[in-house]
Design a protein around this motif. Structure first.
Motif, PDB file in Angstrom:
ATOM      1  N   LEU A 186       0.855  -1.182   0.000  1.00 20.58           N
ATOM      2  CA  LEU A 186       0.000   0.000   0.000  1.00 20.58           C
ATOM      3  C   LEU A 186       0.895   1.238   0.000  1.00 20.58           C
ATOM      4  CD1 LEU A 186      -2.621   1.639   0.303  1.00 20.58           C
ATOM      5  CD2 LEU A 186      -2.446   1.277   2.791  1.00 20.58           C
ATOM      6  N   LEU A 187       0.733   2.079  -0.997  1.00 16.66           N
ATOM      7  CA  LEU A 187       1.462   3.338  -1.083  1.00 16.66           C
ATOM      8  C   LEU A 187       0.551   4.468  -0.637  1.00 16.66           C
ATOM      9  CD1 LEU A 187       3.147   2.865  -4.590  1.00 16.66           C
ATOM     10  CD2 LEU A 187       4.109   2.301  -2.351  1.00 16.66           C
ATOM     11  N   ILE A 188       0.981   5.218   0.379  1.00 13.43           N
ATOM     12  CA  ILE A 188       0.210   6.369   0.849  1.00 13.43           C
ATOM     13  C   ILE A 188       0.932   7.616   0.356  1.00 13.43           C
ATOM     14  CG2 ILE A 188      -0.779   7.539   2.842  1.00 13.43           C
ATOM     15  CD1 ILE A 188      -0.543   4.920   4.389  1.00 13.43           C
ATOM     16  N   GLY A 189       0.338   8.271  -0.646  1.00 12.49           N
ATOM     17  CA  GLY A 189       1.006   9.369  -1.334  1.00 12.49           C
ATOM     18  C   GLY A 189       1.211   8.979  -2.787  1.00 12.49           C
ATOM     19  N   ALA A 190       1.398   9.967  -3.639  1.00 10.30           N
ATOM     20  CA  ALA A 190       1.534   9.676  -5.070  1.00 10.30           C
ATOM     21  C   ALA A 190       2.677  10.487  -5.680  1.00 10.30           C
ATOM     22  CB  ALA A 190       0.233   9.957  -5.800  1.00 10.30           C
ATOM     23  N   GLY A 191       3.669  10.822  -4.850  1.00  9.52           N
ATOM     24  CA  GLY A 191       4.797  11.605  -5.339  1.00  9.52           C
ATOM     25  C   GLY A 191       5.872  10.744  -5.967  1.00  9.52           C
ATOM     26  N   GLU A 192       7.016  11.388  -6.232  1.00 11.69           N
ATOM     27  CA  GLU A 192       8.110  10.713  -6.929  1.00 11.69           C
ATOM     28  C   GLU A 192       8.636   9.515  -6.146  1.00 11.69           C
ATOM     29  OE1 GLU A 192      12.574  11.725  -8.717  1.00 11.69           O
ATOM     30  OE2 GLU A 192      11.418  13.272  -7.683  1.00 11.69           O
ATOM     31  N   GLY A 208       0.437  -7.551  -5.352  1.00  8.25           N
ATOM     32  CA  GLY A 208      -0.422  -6.443  -5.760  1.00  8.25           C
ATOM     33  C   GLY A 208       0.008  -5.142  -5.121  1.00  8.25           C
ATOM     34  N   VAL A 209      -0.462  -4.036  -5.701  1.00 10.09           N
ATOM     35  CA  VAL A 209      -0.141  -2.704  -5.195  1.00 10.09           C
ATOM     36  C   VAL A 209      -1.432  -1.906  -5.086  1.00 10.09           C
ATOM     37  CG1 VAL A 209       1.112  -0.540  -5.624  1.00 10.09           C
ATOM     38  CG2 VAL A 209       2.160  -2.729  -6.242  1.00 10.09           C
ATOM     39  N   MET A 210      -1.595  -1.210  -3.953  1.00 14.27           N
ATOM     40  CA  MET A 210      -2.704  -0.282  -3.761  1.00 14.27           C
ATOM     41  C   MET A 210      -2.118   1.116  -3.562  1.00 14.27           C
ATOM     42  SD  MET A 210      -5.255  -2.437  -1.194  1.00 14.27           S
ATOM     43  CE  MET A 210      -4.085  -2.474   0.161  1.00 14.27           C
ATOM     44  N   VAL A 211      -2.865   2.130  -3.997  1.00 11.20           N
ATOM     45  CA  VAL A 211      -2.394   3.514  -3.902  1.00 11.20           C
ATOM     46  C   VAL A 211      -3.512   4.381  -3.344  1.00 11.20           C
ATOM     47  CG1 VAL A 211      -1.425   5.491  -5.126  1.00 11.20           C
ATOM     48  CG2 VAL A 211      -0.950   3.178  -5.946  1.00 11.20           C
ATOM     49  N   THR A 212      -3.142   5.218  -2.352  1.00  8.50           N
ATOM     50  CA  THR A 212      -4.104   6.199  -1.864  1.00  8.50           C
ATOM     51  C   THR A 212      -3.433   7.555  -1.728  1.00  8.50           C
ATOM     52  OG1 THR A 212      -5.780   6.668  -0.174  1.00  8.50           O
ATOM     53  CG2 THR A 212      -3.664   5.806   0.608  1.00  8.50           C
ATOM     54  N   ASN A 213      -4.249   8.594  -1.867  1.00 10.90           N
ATOM     55  CA  ASN A 213      -3.739   9.962  -1.788  1.00 10.90           C
ATOM     56  C   ASN A 213      -4.908  10.875  -1.430  1.00 10.90           C
ATOM     57  OD1 ASN A 213      -1.317  11.732  -2.372  1.00 10.90           O
ATOM     58  ND2 ASN A 213      -2.825  12.713  -3.692  1.00 10.90           N
ATOM     59  N   ARG A 214      -4.601  11.984  -0.771  1.00 10.82           N
ATOM     60  CA  ARG A 214      -5.691  12.910  -0.414  1.00 10.82           C
ATOM     61  C   ARG A 214      -6.422  13.396  -1.661  1.00 10.82           C
ATOM     62  NH1 ARG A 214      -5.853  14.180   4.884  1.00 10.82           N
ATOM     63  NH2 ARG A 214      -3.946  13.833   6.109  1.00 10.82           N
ATOM     64  N   GLN A 239      -9.133  -0.362   4.481  1.00 11.08           N
ATOM     65  CA  GLN A 239      -8.349  -1.177   3.555  1.00 11.08           C
ATOM     66  C   GLN A 239      -6.978  -1.576   4.102  1.00 11.08           C
ATOM     67  OE1 GLN A 239      -9.594  -2.158   0.575  1.00 11.08           O
ATOM     68  NE2 GLN A 239     -11.518  -1.097   1.065  1.00 11.08           N
ATOM     69  N   LEU A 240      -6.573  -0.936   5.217  1.00 10.86           N
ATOM     70  CA  LEU A 240      -5.199  -1.110   5.708  1.00 10.86           C
ATOM     71  C   LEU A 240      -4.861  -2.569   6.026  1.00 10.86           C
ATOM     72  CD1 LEU A 240      -2.747   0.680   6.283  1.00 10.86           C
ATOM     73  CD2 LEU A 240      -3.553   0.936   8.638  1.00 10.86           C
ATOM     74  N   HIS A 241      -5.835  -3.324   6.497  1.00  3.74           N
ATOM     75  CA  HIS A 241      -5.571  -4.713   6.885  1.00  3.74           C
ATOM     76  C   HIS A 241      -5.193  -5.599   5.693  1.00  3.74           C
ATOM     77  CE1 HIS A 241      -9.711  -4.988   5.464  1.00  3.74           C
ATOM     78  NE2 HIS A 241      -9.540  -6.304   5.353  1.00  3.74           N
ATOM     79  N   ASP A 244       0.395  -5.861   3.429  1.00  6.57           N
ATOM     80  CA  ASP A 244       1.493  -6.426   4.223  1.00  6.57           C
ATOM     81  C   ASP A 244       2.621  -5.397   4.381  1.00  6.57           C
ATOM     82  OD1 ASP A 244       0.524  -9.325   4.231  1.00  6.57           O
ATOM     83  OD2 ASP A 244       0.608  -8.868   2.073  1.00  6.57           O
ATOM     84  N   ILE A 245       2.758  -4.549   3.371  1.00  8.17           N
ATOM     85  CA  ILE A 245       3.823  -3.540   3.367  1.00  8.17           C
ATOM     86  C   ILE A 245       3.182  -2.188   3.101  1.00  8.17           C
ATOM     87  CG2 ILE A 245       5.950  -2.765   2.226  1.00  8.17           C
ATOM     88  CD1 ILE A 245       6.211  -5.779   1.272  1.00  8.17           C
TER      89      ILE A 245
END
Length: 434
Positions: A186-192, A208-214, A239-241, A244-245
């Motif tokens: 899970l990536l929190i943020g969408a920057g470089e 798999g990869v999940m992405v969230t951003n404000r 969704q946090l559960h 794994d990373i």
């Protein structure tokens, strides 16, 4: 024939200069043909990447060849030479060989040990081969550069340790979980930084990869790029559960994940381990998360420590790589000098043998009482004399310790004895170990 290099890189020019002299990788026919059409330039390869633009060429006129390549770069891109020239470097002979071997081995890269440059040079060489701007010398030269790079990667650990924060995060995740093929990120943020991390995690084969951003649109954009799943920021704790990373890099002024939040998530996951990577400044994740059982939290300082340690290790490995490069330079120049030495020796022996046979024929034709075995003995005598006379100059020419003096001796012999030498065939030349 001399190898010359003219170019610029991230070390000598900013991106605003490099982008102005870059070559489109899919449109190399025109510039390659233009370079080999220059006076005294016989072969050429153009390497153009985001961090460097270089031309590798062969010429008999070193100073003139370098000047023509500099002028070509300026004229082709409509760039003032007086402005461009202060950013250019140029090498010939051993220095040119050392430079290209170092570039191919990633010793001259912005990040020492990165693997991309070797593939980029191979692609550039492929265009030169396709458009027939490379020949005997550059073909062998570039193949030798490829084998040097392979030796460096095989015999050193120059590329084995992470030297970017994003890559260090992936390496730490591998140490904690071992296999990542069944893990979700899970990536929190969408920057470089999140984008770089996404690339690295996908490269190691996460499930798999999940992405969230404000700003949901930014999350959607990054998710689309990596075939990931976008999540609304307000749904983060629902969704946090599933992750794994978790890698967080936002501009929030306060913690967005607290210790109590993670306690609840770990219970929901039935105590399955979670790895949190906080590379935000100020921090996104409360340090108390590290006190939660089965939760592992690393901050940007932890990762920077890994990167610093690995950079020191790469310096040690780079020193080993430099030694390999120096060894290989000697091998290549042994072959390169043979391109001039071998035909000169052949022409010298042919010249002497031609004179020997002509004079022997005249002597024998006027010798009426020559014994039956006389011609055979005279043949052996004159042949032995010729071999003894030619042994010293042949030994000098074949001695690799002569260095640059070999060229002087070759020119002297050609002039003194009026020798004509043909261009050598590749199959007949000394082979290099690959």
């Amino acid at each position: 024939m001399n190898i010359i290099v003219v170019g610029l890189s991230h070390k000598t020019a900013g991106v605003e200069i490099r982008e102005k002299v870059a070559f489109a990788p899919t449109q190399m026919a025109k510039p390659l043909n233009a370079v080999v059409s220059l006076p005294d330039i016989t072969e050429a390869v153009i390497v153009s990447t985001c961090n460097r633009v270089e031309i590798y060429a062969t010429t008999r006129d070193i100073a003139g060849g370098m000047a023509r390549l500099k002028r070509f770069l300026a004229d082709y891109h409509n760039f003032p030479l007086e402005t461009l020239e202060k950013h250019l470097y140029s090498y010939y002979g051993v220095d040119a060989t050392r430079h290209v071997f170092r570039v191919a081995s990633s010793l001259d890269s912005m990040v020492v040990g990165e693997p991309q440059i070797l593939g980029q040079i191979k692609t550039s060489y492929g265009y030169a081969a396709e458009y027939k701007s490379s020949g005997l010398i550059l073909n062998r030269f570039l193949h030798k550069a490829f084998s040097v790079a392979k030796r460096v990667r095989t015999e050193t650990k120059i590329a084995s340790s992470a030297v970017s924060v994003a890559f260090a995060a992936v390496e730490l995740a591998k140490k904690i979980f071992g296999e990542l093929s069944d893990k979700t990120v899970l990536l929190i943020g969408a920057g470089e930084m999140c984008e770089l991390a996404a690339k690295h995690f996908i490269n190691v084969g996460v499930r798999g990869v999940m992405v969230t951003n404000r700003t949901y649109e930014r999350a959607e954009k990054l998710a689309e790029e990596f075939a990931a799943k976008p999540i609304h920021f307000e749904d983060l704790f629902d969704q946090l559960h599933k992750a794994d990373i978790i890698l967080s890099s936002t501009g929030a002024p306060h913690f967005i994940i607290g210790g109590k939040d993670v306690e609840e998530v770990i219970r929901r996951r039935r105590q399955k381990a979670m790895f949190f990577i906080d590379i935000a400044v100020p921090r996104d994740i409360d340090p108390k998360v590290n006190d939660v059982e089965n939760a592992y939290l690393y901050t940007v300082d932890d990762l920077n420590g890994v990167v610093a340690s690995n950079l020191e290790q790469r310096k040690i490995e780079a020193a080993k790589a430099e030694a390999i490069v120096e060894q290989e330079i000697g091998q290549f120049f042994k072959w390169l000098s043979s391109l001039e030495v071998t035909p000169t020796i052949v022409a010298l022996r042919s010249k002497f043998d031609e004179i020997r046979k002509a004079e022997l024929a005249k002597t024998i034709s006027g010798w009426k009482d020559l014994p039956p075995d006389g011609q055979k003995k005279l043949e052996a005598l004159t042949n032995a004399m010729m071999n003894k006379l030619l042994h010293p100059p042949t030994s000098v020419l074949k001695n690799p310790e002569q260095g640059n003096r070999t060229d002087l001796y070759i020119d002297a012999l050609r002039n003194l004895f009026d020798l004509e030498t043909a261009a050598p065939e590749q199959d007949g030349m000394m082979e290099l170990e690959e």
